[in-house]
Structures are given as C-alpha cells and as structure tokens.
Design a protein around this motif. Sequence first.
Motif, PDB file in Angstrom:
ATOM      1  N   GLU A  99     -38.426  44.652  -9.284  1.00  0.00           N
ATOM      2  CA  GLU A  99     -38.301  44.912  -7.846  1.00  0.00           C
ATOM      3  C   GLU A  99     -39.255  44.078  -6.998  1.00  0.00           C
ATOM      4  O   GLU A  99     -39.096  44.007  -5.779  1.00  0.00           O
ATOM      5  N   LEU A 100     -40.235  43.429  -7.635  1.00  0.00           N
ATOM      6  CA  LEU A 100     -41.103  42.516  -6.894  1.00  0.00           C
ATOM      7  C   LEU A 100     -40.370  41.231  -6.501  1.00  0.00           C
ATOM      8  O   LEU A 100     -40.847  40.476  -5.648  1.00  0.00           O
ATOM      9  N   ASN A 101     -39.209  40.983  -7.141  1.00  0.00           N
ATOM     10  CA  ASN A 101     -38.400  39.787  -6.842  1.00  0.00           C
ATOM     11  C   ASN A 101     -39.232  38.511  -6.940  1.00  0.00           C
ATOM     12  O   ASN A 101     -39.180  37.635  -6.068  1.00  0.00           O
ATOM     13  N   TYR A 102     -39.997  38.419  -8.004  1.00  0.00           N
ATOM     14  CA  TYR A 102     -40.880  37.269  -8.198  1.00  0.00           C
ATOM     15  C   TYR A 102     -40.049  36.004  -8.412  1.00  0.00           C
ATOM     16  O   TYR A 102     -39.116  35.985  -9.219  1.00  0.00           O
ATOM     17  N   ASP A 103     -40.383  34.951  -7.696  1.00  0.00           N
ATOM     18  CA  ASP A 103     -39.604  33.714  -7.699  1.00  0.00           C
ATOM     19  C   ASP A 103     -40.117  32.765  -8.788  1.00  0.00           C
ATOM     20  O   ASP A 103     -41.051  32.000  -8.569  1.00  0.00           O
ATOM     21  N   GLU A 104     -39.504  32.828  -9.972  1.00  0.00           N
ATOM     22  CA  GLU A 104     -39.932  31.952 -11.054  1.00  0.00           C
ATOM     23  C   GLU A 104     -39.615  30.488 -10.744  1.00  0.00           C
ATOM     24  O   GLU A 104     -40.328  29.586 -11.187  1.00  0.00           O
ATOM     25  N   GLY A 105     -38.564  30.261  -9.985  1.00  0.00           N
ATOM     26  CA  GLY A 105     -38.239  28.888  -9.586  1.00  0.00           C
ATOM     27  C   GLY A 105     -39.346  28.266  -8.759  1.00  0.00           C
ATOM     28  O   GLY A 105     -39.661  27.086  -8.906  1.00  0.00           O
ATOM     29  N   ALA A 106     -39.946  29.075  -7.871  1.00  0.00           N
ATOM     30  CA  ALA A 106     -41.044  28.570  -7.053  1.00  0.00           C
ATOM     31  C   ALA A 106     -42.253  28.224  -7.908  1.00  0.00           C
ATOM     32  O   ALA A 106     -42.983  27.267  -7.621  1.00  0.00           O
ATOM     33  N   VAL A 107     -42.469  28.992  -8.980  1.00  0.00           N
ATOM     34  CA  VAL A 107     -43.575  28.685  -9.893  1.00  0.00           C
ATOM     35  C   VAL A 107     -43.347  27.332 -10.561  1.00  0.00           C
ATOM     36  O   VAL A 107     -44.253  26.495 -10.644  1.00  0.00           O
ATOM     37  N   LYS A 108     -42.132  27.102 -11.027  1.00  0.00           N
ATOM     38  CA  LYS A 108     -41.819  25.808 -11.654  1.00  0.00           C
ATOM     39  C   LYS A 108     -42.042  24.659 -10.681  1.00  0.00           C
ATOM     40  O   LYS A 108     -42.599  23.613 -11.037  1.00  0.00           O
ATOM     41  N   GLN A 109     -41.601  24.867  -9.444  1.00  0.00           N
ATOM     42  CA  GLN A 109     -41.754  23.814  -8.440  1.00  0.00           C
ATOM     43  C   GLN A 109     -43.227  23.560  -8.128  1.00  0.00           C
ATOM     44  O   GLN A 109     -43.669  22.405  -8.051  1.00  0.00           O
ATOM     45  N   GLU A 110     -43.991  24.645  -7.983  1.00  0.00           N
ATOM     46  CA  GLU A 110     -45.408  24.492  -7.663  1.00  0.00           C
ATOM     47  C   GLU A 110     -46.154  23.772  -8.782  1.00  0.00           C
ATOM     48  O   GLU A 110     -47.026  22.939  -8.536  1.00  0.00           O
ATOM     49  N   LEU A 111     -45.801  24.092 -10.027  1.00  0.00           N
ATOM     50  CA  LEU A 111     -46.506  23.517 -11.170  1.00  0.00           C
ATOM     51  C   LEU A 111     -45.901  22.191 -11.632  1.00  0.00           C
ATOM     52  O   LEU A 111     -46.465  21.531 -12.508  1.00  0.00           O
ATOM     53  N   ASN A 112     -44.758  21.835 -11.066  1.00  0.00           N
ATOM     54  CA  ASN A 112     -44.069  20.593 -11.421  1.00  0.00           C
ATOM     55  C   ASN A 112     -43.724  20.563 -12.912  1.00  0.00           C
ATOM     56  O   ASN A 112     -43.996  19.596 -13.627  1.00  0.00           O
ATOM     57  N   VAL A 113     -43.100  21.661 -13.380  1.00  0.00           N
ATOM     58  CA  VAL A 113     -42.610  21.729 -14.759  1.00  0.00           C
ATOM     59  C   VAL A 113     -41.121  22.021 -14.721  1.00  0.00           C
ATOM     60  O   VAL A 113     -40.622  22.691 -13.814  1.00  0.00           O
ATOM     61  N   SER A 114     -40.413  21.529 -15.724  1.00  0.00           N
ATOM     62  CA  SER A 114     -38.956  21.705 -15.729  1.00  0.00           C
ATOM     63  C   SER A 114     -38.546  23.110 -16.153  1.00  0.00           C
ATOM     64  O   SER A 114     -37.507  23.616 -15.720  1.00  0.00           O
ATOM     65  N   GLU A 115     -39.340  23.741 -17.020  1.00  0.00           N
ATOM     66  CA  GLU A 115     -39.038  25.087 -17.491  1.00  0.00           C
ATOM     67  C   GLU A 115     -40.325  25.869 -17.678  1.00  0.00           C
ATOM     68  O   GLU A 115     -41.379  25.286 -17.965  1.00  0.00           O
ATOM     69  N   LEU A 116     -40.232  27.195 -17.531  1.00  0.00           N
ATOM     70  CA  LEU A 116     -41.324  28.068 -17.923  1.00  0.00           C
ATOM     71  C   LEU A 116     -41.159  28.372 -19.405  1.00  0.00           C
ATOM     72  O   LEU A 116     -40.069  28.256 -19.958  1.00  0.00           O
TER      73      LEU A 116
END
Length: 459
Positions: free
Chosen positions: A265-282
Amino acid sequence: MTEKYEGFLKEHRAEHLEEMKTFLRIPSVSALSEHKEDMKRAAEWLVDSLKAAGLENVKLMPTASNPIVYADWLHADSDKTVLVYGHYDVQPVDPLHLWQTPPFEPDIRDEKIYARGASDDKGQVFMHIKAVEALLQTEGKLPVNIKFCIEGEEEVGSPTLEPFVAENKDLLAADVLVISDTPMLERGKPAICYGLRGLCAMQIDVYGAKGDLHSGIYGGGVANPLHALSSILASLHNADGRVAVDGFYDKVVPLTEEERQAYRELNYDEGAVKQELNVSELYGEAGYSFLERTWTRPTLEINGLYGGFQGEGTKTVLPAEAHAKLSCRLVADQEPDDILNAVEAHIHAHTPPGVRVTVTRTDKGRPFQMPYDHPVIQAAMTAYEKAYEVKPALTRMGGSIPIVEGFGRLLAVPVVLMGFGLPGENFHAPNEHFHLENFDKGLLTICAYLKELAHTEWN
C-alpha cells in the motif's frame, strides 16, 4: 488550535538556524584522531546549548574515548520519562573535491542546509534541544520528564556506549527511548521505523605460496589464491539470490501477510529506484519486493575484493595472497555470532586444496524490532499527523544502529525511531544536507509528541 510553542519556534527560526550552523562548523569526525579536540569542543558546545535551553544536571561524562553528554529535566506533572539519544560525531568528508561548498562551512541553498552532520545527526539532535526550549519558554514546564544521552562515537560503532549504559542504568532509566536518526519515506511522507537490521562482518584472507610466482613457470601447477577466493565467494549464493550458507535462515522471523500488504500500500516506485541508481534491473532474493528485501530479509554482501597486481599494464604472476571483506545484514531473531559461525564454517568447507584461509571477525550488532501497535508508536503517529497533516508510514530500515537494540535490552524500554531526514540527503557522502521544511515540521512533531506521551498509557 495553534499552540504557544509554534509561535515561539517561528519567531526564533533565524536565531536557531544560526545556532545550528555554529554546531555544524565543528569538525567532530570521530574516525580521525586528528579531530580529538574537535570532539571535545562539540561535546562542550552541547553542554552550553542544553543549559541555555533550560535543561538541568548537564554534564560531560567521560568514557574510554569521547565523552557522553547527559542532561535532564524532571519536574513534570506526568510520571512518564523520555530518554532522547543522539550523537554529535560525524563521518569523514572525503572525497573533498566533490563538495560544492566546504563541509564545515554550513550553507543554506534552496531551503536546505548543506554541511557534514546536517542530517546525520547533529541537525536532528539540535531539534530535540530546541523543542524542549520552546516548551519551557512558552509553558514554563514540560509535559513529561526528559533526559538526554548524546554520544560521540556512533559513526565508529559506539564501542563505549553499551558499557556506559550498563553502568548507568539508574541514571538513564526511562519509560521510552526516542531517537531521530532514521529517514522519512520521501518528501511530505513521514515514517516511523519499527525495525532495523543487525550486522556482522568479517575479512577472508587466502594464502598460497610463500611469495608471488611467475605464471609461466608455475601457472597450472600451484593453487592461485585469487582463483580460490573467487570460488569461495561464488559458493555463498544460489542463482536465485538466496544465501547458500547452511543455517543462515533458520531463525528468521517470517513476514506477516499484514506487513506485506502494508508495504504494498506504500506504492513504492521500484522503477524510480532503477532510474535513480542507473541500473537496468533490481536484484535480490526471489519472491520478495525491493522493500521486503532491503527492510526484512537478511543479506550477505562482498564489500571489498583485492589481491594480485593492480598497476597499469600486465604482470604475469600468481599472487601469494588474496583478500575479501564480507558483511551480513541480519533480521529478527538472528544472532550475529550464530551467523558468523555458519559463514565461517561454509568458507572452510568450500576452500579449494592448496591454499590456507583465515577468517577475522570484525563488526557485529543485533537486529531490532518493535511491535508497531505499541502505544508509544501510535502516539508518535498522532504527533506526525498533527505537524505534517498526513498519516505517517510504518516502515523498517535496511541499515543498522546496533546500540538501539542494546538500549532496549539494557534499559527494558520501548524504542521509537522518529527521524526527519530524507533518503537523498547524502548522509555519509559529499554534499550532505537537511531540508529546512523538515526542520520546521520536525520541531512541531517533537513538541506534539511530548504532549501526546503525557496522556498515553503503556506498561
């Protein structure tokens, strides 16, 4: 209804920021012996600040290293006592050339204050002092009794704090411990942390021949320590990201479905994490989200790997030795010594022939977890909501603050982690900063929390 302390804090904001700048100018780097006198200066500054705020029994208490600052005010109508913990030491500033402004010359830009320690943890410690001052100045008393315990070695593992707490249980006795050294979820979304991962670490040293060997003469006939170390390290995880050490997960408390739903329910944006860290996948243990992996699951990481020729060009040798540094993040109810024993046994069981391996144990700290429905946490949620006008999230944190578990165990006291920093504020990195929006709202939250606790009941 507007509280009296709100007007006081607004009226004195500029003055308070100048005071905080003075505190931040002191280069209290506990890891470097050259700053020993600066550590003492920072502690003495706190003594003066606490006295000026109206605290009593303010004193420097010696330890085997940097002093601990103690203060109290014990005249409340309520029988509840709050212990506030924080630290006045800061991380080293390297690499210096990446700072936009000097790390010990505080600079306010875009409503953020930039300096080493602004977020971790001088700024947040300072807020507790000013909240107490605001209540004393506007109401003449505090709603609850309060004690401060501020140390100078958190950034080097708090080696003298736990013995200090054990020796001073009566002095530090309280009904709740409050710590502001954890991040909010994101801007405008406060969070109360009810769990921290523990930590254990070790170094692996692999030794082969008595010295470096010519790879043409001996290659293929003598064990290469770098090959052996690579084999050992590769054996530590399965292909799905799970740690392959026998017994590693035996005591892990599984996530409840209620917790998993709350995290969804926190709706955490994993895509934003990838973009911020400049990685293709978590990446991580299969079957868990990013938040679950980083908050609630244990890990085993390779932190450093070195050996052999490091210079320019080629040097065809079999190195005589190779080295790696490992660390594990632990969750309830894992014990650091159990995990160190298991990992060390795995290393020796997977050591190839022809080399000798030694394992040196270094840091360790137990995980911490609080029931999130505890009344002191619920009171903190009410205080946050009053100041931020949103319901705070209940989170865990992937990092470790080993003394939190020690405090709770030694003093038999519930612990509330109510931080006001943001994840992107570069604590431990160049250009550390603190959003002044959270300085303002954090002060209001702390004041509201002390008032909430005065009429909250718990065992």
